[in-house]
Design a protein around this motif. Structure first.
Motif, PDB file in Angstrom:
ATOM      1  N   VAL A  84       0.863  -1.182   0.000  1.00 46.64           N
ATOM      2  CA  VAL A  84       0.000   0.000   0.000  1.00 46.64           C
ATOM      3  C   VAL A  84       0.898   1.230   0.000  1.00 46.64           C
ATOM      4  O   VAL A  84       1.976   1.219   0.587  1.00 46.64           O
ATOM      5  N   HIS A  85       0.470   2.264  -0.706  1.00 43.79           N
ATOM      6  CA  HIS A  85       1.180   3.545  -0.679  1.00 43.79           C
ATOM      7  C   HIS A  85       0.387   4.485   0.205  1.00 43.79           C
ATOM      8  O   HIS A  85      -0.812   4.657   0.012  1.00 43.79           O
ATOM      9  N   CYS A  86       1.059   5.082   1.156  1.00 47.57           N
ATOM     10  CA  CYS A  86       0.401   5.973   2.113  1.00 47.57           C
ATOM     11  C   CYS A  86       1.045   7.349   2.035  1.00 47.57           C
ATOM     12  O   CYS A  86       2.270   7.477   2.025  1.00 47.57           O
ATOM     13  N   PHE A  87       0.179   8.359   1.978  1.00 49.71           N
ATOM     14  CA  PHE A  87       0.633   9.745   1.904  1.00 49.71           C
ATOM     15  C   PHE A  87      -0.114  10.573   2.937  1.00 49.71           C
ATOM     16  O   PHE A  87      -1.306  10.349   3.180  1.00 49.71           O
ATOM     17  N   HIS A  88       0.578  11.544   3.517  1.00 53.97           N
ATOM     18  CA  HIS A  88      -0.061  12.474   4.445  1.00 53.97           C
ATOM     19  C   HIS A  88      -0.548  13.680   3.654  1.00 53.97           C
ATOM     20  O   HIS A  88       0.247  14.366   3.003  1.00 53.97           O
ATOM     21  N   ASP A  97      -4.255   7.086   0.089  1.00 54.85           N
ATOM     22  CA  ASP A  97      -3.421   6.309  -0.824  1.00 54.85           C
ATOM     23  C   ASP A  97      -3.134   7.134  -2.072  1.00 54.85           C
ATOM     24  O   ASP A  97      -3.500   8.312  -2.137  1.00 54.85           O
ATOM     25  N   GLU A  98      -2.507   6.533  -3.081  1.00 55.89           N
ATOM     26  CA  GLU A  98      -2.124   7.286  -4.277  1.00 55.89           C
ATOM     27  C   GLU A  98      -3.308   7.740  -5.115  1.00 55.89           C
ATOM     28  O   GLU A  98      -3.151   8.558  -6.013  1.00 55.89           O
ATOM     29  N   ASN A  99      -4.490   7.232  -4.793  1.00 54.32           N
ATOM     30  CA  ASN A  99      -5.699   7.667  -5.501  1.00 54.32           C
ATOM     31  C   ASN A  99      -6.586   8.552  -4.624  1.00 54.32           C
ATOM     32  O   ASN A  99      -7.754   8.738  -4.908  1.00 54.32           O
ATOM     33  N   VAL A 110       5.543   6.728   4.961  1.00 55.73           N
ATOM     34  CA  VAL A 110       4.535   7.728   4.619  1.00 55.73           C
ATOM     35  C   VAL A 110       5.169   8.863   3.826  1.00 55.73           C
ATOM     36  O   VAL A 110       6.098   9.520   4.293  1.00 55.73           O
ATOM     37  N   GLY A 111       4.664   9.075   2.617  1.00 53.32           N
ATOM     38  CA  GLY A 111       5.099  10.198   1.797  1.00 53.32           C
ATOM     39  C   GLY A 111       4.194  11.399   2.040  1.00 53.32           C
ATOM     40  O   GLY A 111       3.222  11.319   2.793  1.00 53.32           O
ATOM     41  N   ARG A 112       4.521  12.500   1.402  1.00 56.53           N
ATOM     42  CA  ARG A 112       3.669  13.692   1.487  1.00 56.53           C
ATOM     43  C   ARG A 112       2.789  13.738   0.249  1.00 56.53           C
ATOM     44  O   ARG A 112       3.276  13.508  -0.859  1.00 56.53           O
ATOM     45  N   PHE A 113       1.515  14.044   0.424  1.00 59.91           N
ATOM     46  CA  PHE A 113       0.580  14.117  -0.694  1.00 59.91           C
ATOM     47  C   PHE A 113       0.739  15.472  -1.355  1.00 59.91           C
ATOM     48  O   PHE A 113      -0.007  16.412  -1.103  1.00 59.91           O
ATOM     49  N   LEU A 114       1.785  15.579  -2.176  1.00 61.78           N
ATOM     50  CA  LEU A 114       2.044  16.796  -2.931  1.00 61.78           C
ATOM     51  C   LEU A 114       2.801  16.428  -4.186  1.00 61.78           C
ATOM     52  O   LEU A 114       3.467  15.392  -4.245  1.00 61.78           O
TER      53      LEU A 114
END
Length: 135
Positions: A84-88, A97-99, A110-114
């Motif tokens: 799973v890809h998780c973004f804040h 997630d990426e969608n 956890v990546g940043r949602f940007l």
């Protein structure tokens, strides 16, 4: 491929159709593997437990401007992509997630949602490697 100093870094595209922060986006992995040449590292170096950064969103700009170069096409095999890809998503203080589907909480890494610019990605790589940031 990135080159923050005299050594190349390697990455992989893991999603090209993600519903990212600015519309359709590309999810990339940046790995710890480094080399003085563009010879692709062994597959064992390009797996999720060898990530330098959490998954990142980019667009085609880094390739069009020569910051990234495609050095090889390899199909993704089982175990080469996080389950799973998780973004804040900072604006809403939630995890997605990426969608952009909400997640109940963080799932590492956890990546940043940007959408990263070349500069924000360069800064993240420099910080991870202990290299001074560009002025």
């Amino acid at each position: 491929m990135l080159m923050p100093d005299d050594l190349y870094l390697f990455g992989r595209i893991v999603a090209t159709n993600a519903a990212g922060p600015m519309g359709k986006g590309i999810v990339v992995y940046v790995f710890r593997a480094r080399s003085a040449t563009l010879a692709p590292p062994p597959r064992a170096e390009l797996v999720p437990d060898r990530l330098l950064l959490p998954p990142q969103f980019v667009n085609r700009y880094p390739w069009s401007q020569g910051y990234f170069a495609t050095v090889e096409h390899r199909p993704l095999l089982p175990g080469e992509v996080l389950p799973v890809h998780c973004f804040h998503e900072v604006i809403r203080d939630r995890y997605v997630d990426e969608n952009r589907a909400p997640m109940p909480g963080p799932v590492e890494p956890v990546g940043r949602f940007l959408l990263n610019s070349v500069r924000t990605l360069d800064d993240a790589v420099s910080e991870a490697l202990g290299i001074p940031l560009a002025p």
